[in-house]
Design a protein around this motif. Structure first.
Motif, PDB file in Angstrom:
ATOM      1  N   GLY A  89       5.553 -47.487  49.714  1.00  0.00           N
ATOM      2  CA  GLY A  89       5.590 -48.348  50.885  1.00  0.00           C
ATOM      3  C   GLY A  89       6.998 -48.754  51.278  1.00  0.00           C
ATOM      4  N   ASP A  90       7.087 -49.501  52.376  1.00  0.00           N
ATOM      5  CA  ASP A  90       8.369 -49.979  52.879  1.00  0.00           C
ATOM      6  C   ASP A  90       8.966 -50.999  51.911  1.00  0.00           C
ATOM      7  OD1 ASP A  90      10.256 -50.316  55.337  1.00  0.00           O
ATOM      8  OD2 ASP A  90       9.679 -52.361  54.758  1.00  0.00           O
ATOM      9  N   LEU A  91      10.259 -50.852  51.605  1.00  0.00           N
ATOM     10  CA  LEU A  91      10.908 -51.707  50.610  1.00  0.00           C
ATOM     11  C   LEU A  91      10.878 -53.172  51.018  1.00  0.00           C
ATOM     12  CD1 LEU A  91      12.581 -52.111  48.047  1.00  0.00           C
ATOM     13  CD2 LEU A  91      14.635 -51.539  49.386  1.00  0.00           C
ATOM     14  N   ALA A  92      11.275 -53.461  52.245  1.00  0.00           N
ATOM     15  CA  ALA A  92      11.320 -54.856  52.691  1.00  0.00           C
ATOM     16  C   ALA A  92       9.933 -55.483  52.675  1.00  0.00           C
ATOM     17  CB  ALA A  92      11.930 -54.932  54.087  1.00  0.00           C
ATOM     18  N   GLU A  93       8.920 -54.744  53.105  1.00  0.00           N
ATOM     19  CA  GLU A  93       7.562 -55.279  53.098  1.00  0.00           C
ATOM     20  C   GLU A  93       7.103 -55.594  51.687  1.00  0.00           C
ATOM     21  OE1 GLU A  93       5.068 -52.496  55.071  1.00  0.00           O
ATOM     22  OE2 GLU A  93       5.889 -52.894  57.071  1.00  0.00           O
ATOM     23  N   GLN A  94       7.439 -54.742  50.742  1.00  0.00           N
ATOM     24  CA  GLN A  94       7.043 -54.974  49.359  1.00  0.00           C
ATOM     25  C   GLN A  94       7.738 -56.198  48.770  1.00  0.00           C
ATOM     26  OE1 GLN A  94       4.567 -53.352  47.592  1.00  0.00           O
ATOM     27  NE2 GLN A  94       4.219 -52.709  49.703  1.00  0.00           N
ATOM     28  N   ILE A  95       8.995 -56.393  49.126  1.00  0.00           N
ATOM     29  CA  ILE A  95       9.717 -57.569  48.626  1.00  0.00           C
ATOM     30  C   ILE A  95       9.111 -58.842  49.203  1.00  0.00           C
ATOM     31  CG2 ILE A  95      11.927 -58.801  48.774  1.00  0.00           C
ATOM     32  CD1 ILE A  95      13.292 -56.101  48.387  1.00  0.00           C
ATOM     33  N   ALA A  96       8.700 -58.805  50.458  1.00  0.00           N
ATOM     34  CA  ALA A  96       8.075 -59.978  51.067  1.00  0.00           C
ATOM     35  C   ALA A  96       6.805 -60.382  50.326  1.00  0.00           C
ATOM     36  CB  ALA A  96       7.759 -59.696  52.537  1.00  0.00           C
ATOM     37  N   LEU A  97       6.147 -59.395  49.701  1.00  0.00           N
ATOM     38  CA  LEU A  97       4.890 -59.663  48.997  1.00  0.00           C
ATOM     39  C   LEU A  97       5.085 -60.130  47.556  1.00  0.00           C
ATOM     40  CD1 LEU A  97       2.798 -56.593  50.239  1.00  0.00           C
ATOM     41  CD2 LEU A  97       2.622 -58.958  51.021  1.00  0.00           C
ATOM     42  N   VAL A  98       6.328 -60.101  47.072  1.00  0.00           N
ATOM     43  CA  VAL A  98       6.580 -60.480  45.676  1.00  0.00           C
ATOM     44  C   VAL A  98       6.168 -61.918  45.410  1.00  0.00           C
ATOM     45  CG1 VAL A  98       8.404 -60.889  43.960  1.00  0.00           C
ATOM     46  CG2 VAL A  98       8.394 -58.774  45.276  1.00  0.00           C
ATOM     47  N   PRO A 182       9.756 -75.759  41.252  1.00  0.00           N
ATOM     48  CA  PRO A 182       8.528 -75.085  41.699  1.00  0.00           C
ATOM     49  C   PRO A 182       8.116 -75.417  43.133  1.00  0.00           C
ATOM     50  CG  PRO A 182       8.245 -76.063  39.523  1.00  0.00           C
ATOM     51  CD  PRO A 182       9.515 -76.607  40.072  1.00  0.00           C
ATOM     52  N   SER A 183       8.780 -76.395  43.764  1.00  0.00           N
ATOM     53  CA  SER A 183       8.422 -76.752  45.134  1.00  0.00           C
ATOM     54  C   SER A 183       9.063 -75.819  46.161  1.00  0.00           C
ATOM     55  CB  SER A 183       8.835 -78.196  45.432  1.00  0.00           C
ATOM     56  OG  SER A 183      10.255 -78.316  45.504  1.00  0.00           O
ATOM     57  N   ILE A 184       9.883 -74.874  45.723  1.00  0.00           N
ATOM     58  CA  ILE A 184      10.509 -73.929  46.653  1.00  0.00           C
ATOM     59  C   ILE A 184       9.434 -73.226  47.479  1.00  0.00           C
ATOM     60  CG2 ILE A 184      11.750 -71.712  46.755  1.00  0.00           C
ATOM     61  CD1 ILE A 184      13.365 -72.612  44.354  1.00  0.00           C
ATOM     62  N   PRO A 185       9.615 -73.135  48.801  1.00  0.00           N
ATOM     63  CA  PRO A 185       8.632 -72.420  49.643  1.00  0.00           C
ATOM     64  C   PRO A 185       8.777 -70.906  49.455  1.00  0.00           C
ATOM     65  CG  PRO A 185      10.466 -73.165  50.990  1.00  0.00           C
ATOM     66  CD  PRO A 185      10.695 -73.740  49.609  1.00  0.00           C
ATOM     67  N   LEU A 186       8.166 -70.397  48.408  1.00  0.00           N
ATOM     68  CA  LEU A 186       8.373 -69.017  47.988  1.00  0.00           C
ATOM     69  C   LEU A 186       8.105 -68.005  49.092  1.00  0.00           C
ATOM     70  CD1 LEU A 186       6.725 -69.145  44.458  1.00  0.00           C
ATOM     71  CD2 LEU A 186       9.149 -68.873  44.945  1.00  0.00           C
ATOM     72  N   LYS A 188       8.082 -68.211  52.353  1.00  0.00           N
ATOM     73  CA  LYS A 188       9.075 -68.223  53.427  1.00  0.00           C
ATOM     74  C   LYS A 188      10.402 -67.626  52.959  1.00  0.00           C
ATOM     75  CE  LYS A 188       7.245 -72.165  56.011  1.00  0.00           C
ATOM     76  NZ  LYS A 188       7.525 -73.540  56.520  1.00  0.00           N
ATOM     77  N   VAL A 189      10.818 -67.972  51.745  1.00  0.00           N
ATOM     78  CA  VAL A 189      12.093 -67.458  51.231  1.00  0.00           C
ATOM     79  C   VAL A 189      12.054 -65.942  51.095  1.00  0.00           C
ATOM     80  CG1 VAL A 189      13.650 -67.427  49.247  1.00  0.00           C
ATOM     81  CG2 VAL A 189      12.713 -69.595  50.045  1.00  0.00           C
ATOM     82  N   PHE A 190      10.959 -65.426  50.535  1.00  0.00           N
ATOM     83  CA  PHE A 190      10.846 -63.977  50.355  1.00  0.00           C
ATOM     84  C   PHE A 190      10.734 -63.262  51.698  1.00  0.00           C
ATOM     85  CE2 PHE A 190      10.034 -64.895  45.910  1.00  0.00           C
ATOM     86  CZ  PHE A 190      10.617 -63.806  45.280  1.00  0.00           C
ATOM     87  N   GLN A 191      10.009 -63.837  52.615  1.00  0.00           N
ATOM     88  CA  GLN A 191       9.878 -63.211  53.933  1.00  0.00           C
ATOM     89  C   GLN A 191      11.219 -63.175  54.657  1.00  0.00           C
ATOM     90  OE1 GLN A 191       6.785 -65.534  55.801  1.00  0.00           O
ATOM     91  NE2 GLN A 191       5.136 -64.229  55.005  1.00  0.00           N
ATOM     92  N   GLU A 192      11.975 -64.248  54.564  1.00  0.00           N
ATOM     93  CA  GLU A 192      13.276 -64.286  55.234  1.00  0.00           C
ATOM     94  C   GLU A 192      14.248 -63.284  54.607  1.00  0.00           C
ATOM     95  OE1 GLU A 192      16.244 -64.804  57.735  1.00  0.00           O
ATOM     96  OE2 GLU A 192      14.198 -65.572  57.969  1.00  0.00           O
ATOM     97  N   TYR A 193      14.242 -63.207  53.270  1.00  0.00           N
ATOM     98  CA  TYR A 193      15.129 -62.230  52.629  1.00  0.00           C
ATOM     99  C   TYR A 193      14.717 -60.811  53.006  1.00  0.00           C
ATOM    100  CZ  TYR A 193      17.636 -59.450  49.227  1.00  0.00           C
ATOM    101  OH  TYR A 193      18.444 -58.499  48.653  1.00  0.00           O
ATOM    102  N   ALA A 194      13.423 -60.564  53.062  1.00  0.00           N
ATOM    103  CA  ALA A 194      12.934 -59.228  53.427  1.00  0.00           C
ATOM    104  C   ALA A 194      13.356 -58.866  54.844  1.00  0.00           C
ATOM    105  CB  ALA A 194      11.407 -59.178  53.303  1.00  0.00           C
TER     106      ALA A 194
END
Length: 207
Positions: A89-98, A182-186, A188-194
């Motif tokens: 699959g697409d690398l960025a999409e997979q990272i967003a799903l981490v 643990p309160s980090i909005p995971l 959103k952070v992963f989606q933005e990095y992706a």
């Protein structure tokens, strides 16, 4: 009668195996929690056995040493990654799903992050294992980027090996950051990095 006895023995044996597997999985689950909380240096087999509700001898029946138990915990992490990874699959999409992994297996995240930090030194018991896992991860990401370059999706001027180091550094850093807060909005952070990674990889590439 003999056939009935054989069937009864088989069922009893199957039940025994099922109980053995259940006990083994319970030991692994307890080990994950305790290692994430205390680290391997401060966690003993006796503590894990007591928490899991088994005797030390019962634990050693399934795991002959602390090192073997640690290796089994890491195997769980690797297996979980492989089951949920999409290597095509697409690398960025997979990272967003981490981020989903954090919600799916929080104990695995915590345990691996703690074991990684504790085994940085070359003489640490799990150093070779975590180093090999790191190299395998960077190689996988680099190959995904090369594949995208071969198919014209990604810029050709990006060094796949260097970009892979950056991506894995982000993933490892997020695990540590999440353990700290643990309160980090995971998600959103992963989606933005992706999105940022995708923009960099595809900038000026005709689509």
């Amino acid at each position: 009668m003999a056939g009935q006895r054989r069937q009864a023995n088989v069922r009893a044996y199957d039940t025994l195996l099922a109980k053995g597997e259940e006990r083994k999985l319970r030991i692994l689950s307890v080990a994950q929690r305790m290692l994430a909380r205390n680290g391997w240096r401060s966690t003993t087999l006796a503590q894990i056995a007591r928490e899991a509700g088994v005797t030390p001898a019962g634990l050693l029946h399934h795991f002959e040493s602390k090192d073997q138990l640690l290796q089994a915990v890491l195997e769980l992490r690797d297996t979980d990654d492989e089951l949920h990874a999409d290597f095509q699959g697409d690398l960025a999409e997979q990272i967003a799903l981490v981020a989903d992994r954090y919600h799916r297996s929080p104990d695995l995240i915590g345990t691996y992050a703690v074991l990684l930090i504790e085994n940085l030194e070359p003489d640490a018991p799990l150093h070779d294992r975590v180093l090999g896992r790191y190299h395998a991860a960077t190689d996988q990401v680099a190959e995904r980027i090369r594949c995208g370059q071969r198919h014209g999706r990604y810029r050709a001027d990006i060094d796949p090996a260097l970009k892979a180091v950056e991506v894995i550094a982000f993933l490892n850093g997020m695990e540590t950051s999440w353990l700290l807060d643990p309160s980090i909005p995971l998600t959103k952070v992963f989606q933005e990095y992706a999105r940022s990674l995708d923009r960099e990889l595809t900038r000026d590439v005709a689509r």
